[in-house]
Design a protein around this motif. Structure first.
Motif, PDB file in Angstrom:
ATOM      1  N   MET A  37       0.841  -1.201   0.000  1.00  0.00           N
ATOM      2  CA  MET A  37       0.000   0.000   0.000  1.00  0.00           C
ATOM      3  C   MET A  37       0.876   1.251   0.000  1.00  0.00           C
ATOM      4  N   ASP A  38       0.422   2.249  -0.748  1.00  0.00           N
ATOM      5  CA  ASP A  38       1.132   3.517  -0.689  1.00  0.00           C
ATOM      6  C   ASP A  38       0.519   4.334   0.458  1.00  0.00           C
ATOM      7  N   PHE A  39       1.297   4.550   1.496  1.00  0.00           N
ATOM      8  CA  PHE A  39       0.772   5.263   2.669  1.00  0.00           C
ATOM      9  C   PHE A  39       0.793   6.784   2.479  1.00  0.00           C
ATOM     10  N   HIS A  40       1.442   7.251   1.397  1.00  0.00           N
ATOM     11  CA  HIS A  40       1.485   8.701   1.179  1.00  0.00           C
ATOM     12  C   HIS A  40       0.058   9.239   1.058  1.00  0.00           C
ATOM     13  N   GLY A  41      -0.238  10.262   1.827  1.00  0.00           N
ATOM     14  CA  GLY A  41      -1.576  10.871   1.756  1.00  0.00           C
ATOM     15  C   GLY A  41      -2.611  10.152   2.614  1.00  0.00           C
ATOM     16  N   LYS A  42      -2.276   8.976   3.136  1.00  0.00           N
ATOM     17  CA  LYS A  42      -3.232   8.268   4.004  1.00  0.00           C
ATOM     18  C   LYS A  42      -3.235   8.922   5.382  1.00  0.00           C
ATOM     19  N   ARG A  43      -4.419   9.024   5.961  1.00  0.00           N
ATOM     20  CA  ARG A  43      -4.511   9.555   7.334  1.00  0.00           C
ATOM     21  C   ARG A  43      -4.705   8.378   8.283  1.00  0.00           C
ATOM     22  N   VAL A  44      -3.677   8.139   9.079  1.00  0.00           N
ATOM     23  CA  VAL A  44      -3.650   6.962   9.939  1.00  0.00           C
ATOM     24  C   VAL A  44      -3.649   7.421  11.388  1.00  0.00           C
ATOM     25  N   LEU A  45      -4.546   6.879  12.181  1.00  0.00           N
ATOM     26  CA  LEU A  45      -4.614   7.278  13.586  1.00  0.00           C
ATOM     27  C   LEU A  45      -4.106   6.144  14.482  1.00  0.00           C
ATOM     28  N   ILE A  46      -3.236   6.502  15.427  1.00  0.00           N
ATOM     29  CA  ILE A  46      -2.720   5.503  16.373  1.00  0.00           C
ATOM     30  C   ILE A  46      -3.144   5.912  17.776  1.00  0.00           C
ATOM     31  N   THR A  47      -3.800   4.996  18.498  1.00  0.00           N
ATOM     32  CA  THR A  47      -4.058   5.246  19.927  1.00  0.00           C
ATOM     33  C   THR A  47      -2.924   4.581  20.719  1.00  0.00           C
ATOM     34  N   GLY A  48      -2.634   5.129  21.885  1.00  0.00           N
ATOM     35  CA  GLY A  48      -1.549   4.556  22.706  1.00  0.00           C
ATOM     36  C   GLY A  48      -0.190   4.807  22.075  1.00  0.00           C
ATOM     37  N   VAL A  49      -0.070   5.940  21.368  1.00  0.00           N
ATOM     38  CA  VAL A  49       1.127   6.195  20.558  1.00  0.00           C
ATOM     39  C   VAL A  49       2.385   6.424  21.396  1.00  0.00           C
ATOM     40  N   ALA A  50       2.226   6.865  22.650  1.00  0.00           N
ATOM     41  CA  ALA A  50       3.423   7.136  23.450  1.00  0.00           C
ATOM     42  C   ALA A  50       3.923   5.878  24.152  1.00  0.00           C
ATOM     43  N   GLY A  51       3.265   4.760  23.898  1.00  0.00           N
ATOM     44  CA  GLY A  51       3.700   3.495  24.498  1.00  0.00           C
ATOM     45  C   GLY A  51       4.751   2.805  23.654  1.00  0.00           C
ATOM     46  N   PHE A  52       5.112   1.633  24.098  1.00  0.00           N
ATOM     47  CA  PHE A  52       6.170   0.844  23.454  1.00  0.00           C
ATOM     48  C   PHE A  52       5.825   0.536  21.986  1.00  0.00           C
ATOM     49  N   ILE A  53       4.721  -0.135  21.748  1.00  0.00           N
ATOM     50  CA  ILE A  53       4.410  -0.573  20.378  1.00  0.00           C
ATOM     51  C   ILE A  53       3.907   0.598  19.523  1.00  0.00           C
ATOM     52  N   GLY A  54       3.022   1.419  20.096  1.00  0.00           N
ATOM     53  CA  GLY A  54       2.461   2.539  19.333  1.00  0.00           C
ATOM     54  C   GLY A  54       3.544   3.471  18.798  1.00  0.00           C
ATOM     55  N   SER A  55       4.566   3.754  19.595  1.00  0.00           N
ATOM     56  CA  SER A  55       5.600   4.701  19.150  1.00  0.00           C
ATOM     57  C   SER A  55       6.460   4.089  18.042  1.00  0.00           C
ATOM     58  N   ASN A  56       6.751   2.805  18.135  1.00  0.00           N
ATOM     59  CA  ASN A  56       7.512   2.145  17.059  1.00  0.00           C
ATOM     60  C   ASN A  56       6.703   2.108  15.761  1.00  0.00           C
TER      61      ASN A  56
END
Ligand SMILES: NC(=O)c1ccc[n+]([C@@H]2O[C@H](COP(=O)([O-])OP(=O)(O)OC[C@H]3O[C@@H](n4cnc5c(N)ncnc54)[C@H](O)[C@@H]3O)[C@@H](O)[C@H]2O)c1
Length: 323
Positions: free
Chosen positions: A1-20
């Motif tokens: 998939m081309d992620f350019h231009g995709k709006r992706v939301l991550i919850t728990g982003v400051a955690g171990f897996i979310g930040s990676n």
């Protein structure tokens, strides 16, 4: 998939897996919108992401539906990583765990439905299997969680499936098996590898809960991040997929391997009482993920440990020699 231009939301982003995951998605060109209430996460984990113009961070709580509705506007994919993540603490505070891990998931699903999000990829856990004797664990086998955390993950997976069946949302649950790697916290409630690495650095003996014969399928963070990318690229709506290394190791073997890699074989391995809620054996059959999303782990435990330790030594300027 081309992620350019995709709006992706991550919850728990400051955690171990979310930040990676955020770092990888930004490398792939995605616009990353993210949320964390910093209950367990740390802004330090976002030091790379925060420098990227395609990254947006919002401090907030997934239990607040109105906050989520605002955030989910024009979002294509949601990676739901936020959770009450400690199994032992879920035994002490089952209601708090349920509040975040079940009611929070319902909020995510309701917000996604109302805001027409295309896909939700959910971080589930091997803890849903509990102590069923069959190994390796297959997605279609009986699940018997033995902690409130495991129950909450099982309920959330069921909600993910039902929201696909009833409302047509594309939901995929990834059942992670003991993830380890950079940014994992060294706290009493963390994964054992991060705790033992902390002890090795302090020159302390390694403590094992139980007789050391418990086994785990430790999975390197880079493989888990890759599984999340693949789950966006391949449709597996309403499915639940094991994500593991497919390489079980006992805790005694792991302790010896870590001591060998770090040249600390003079340290002892000390055995104490088992902890309530801890599973005895865990080992993933990953054939379904291999088939549906083309998942193929790249790291065995030794390669993952070395990669992790090198990152740690570099980041914290620790004097430790890696074999
Ligand atoms: N690490 C593993 O081995 C493992 C294994 C199986 C499943 N998982 C799942 O993967 C996901 C990520 O785990 P992790 O290891 O990165 O844990 P983590 O604790 O490092 O990250 C979880 C993040 O969620 C945030 N959070 C907690 N409650 C929140 C709330 N109410 N609102 C907003 N943010 C909130 C925390 O502050 C934290 O930053 C979790 O869902 C976890 O259950 C992890």
């Amino acid at each position: 998939m081309d992620f350019h231009g995709k709006r992706v939301l991550i919850t728990g982003v400051a955690g171990f897996i979310g930040s990676n995951l955020a770092d990888r998605l930004l490398e792939l060109g995605a616009n990353v919108i993210s949320v964390d209430n910093l209950f367990n996460g740390r802004l330090e984990n976002l030091d790379i992401a925060l420098k990227n113009k395609n990254f947006e961070f919002h401090k907030g709580d997934i239990r607040d539906l109105n906050f989520l509705l605002d955030l989910f506007k024009d979002v294509d994919i949601v990676y739901h990583q936020a959770a009450f993540t400690s199994v032992p603490q879920s035994v002490i505070m089952p209601n708090n765990c349920n509040d975040v891990n079940v009611n929070g998931v319902l909020n995510i699903l309701n917000a996604a439905r109302r805001m027409d999000v295309e896909k939700i990829i959910f971080a589930s856990s091997s803890s849903v299997y509990g102590d069923t004797p069959t190994l390796p664990k297959r997605e279609d086998m009986r699940r018997l969680p033995i902690s409130p955390y495991g129950v909450a993950k099982l309920a959330s997976e069921a909600y993910m499936q039902v929201y696909h069946q009833v409302y047509g949302l594309k939901t995929t649950s990834l059942r992670y098996f003991n993830v380890f790697g950079p940014r994992q916290r060294d706290s009493p409630y963390s994964g054992v590898i991060a705790i033992w690495l902390g002890r090795i650095i302090r020159d302390d003996d390694l403590i094992v809960f139980g007789d050391g014969k418990n086994s785990r399928d430790f999975t390197y963070i880079k493989d888990v991040v890759q599984a999340n990318i693949l789950a966006a690229e391949h449709d597996a709506p309403g499915e639940i997929l094991n994500i593991g290394a497919n390489l079980p190791i006992t805790l005694t073997e792991l302790a010896k391997l870590m001591l060998k890699i770090t040249n600390k074989e003079h340290l002892n391995i000390i055995y104490t009482d088992p902890r309530p809620g801890d599973i005895i054996h865990s080992y993933a059959d990953i054939s379904k993920a291999m088939e549906l999303i083309k998942f193929k782990p790249q790291y065995n435990q030794e390669q993952g440990l070395k990669d992790y330790f090198k990152w740690y030594i570099n980041k914290y300027e620790i004097e430790l020699q890696i074999n």
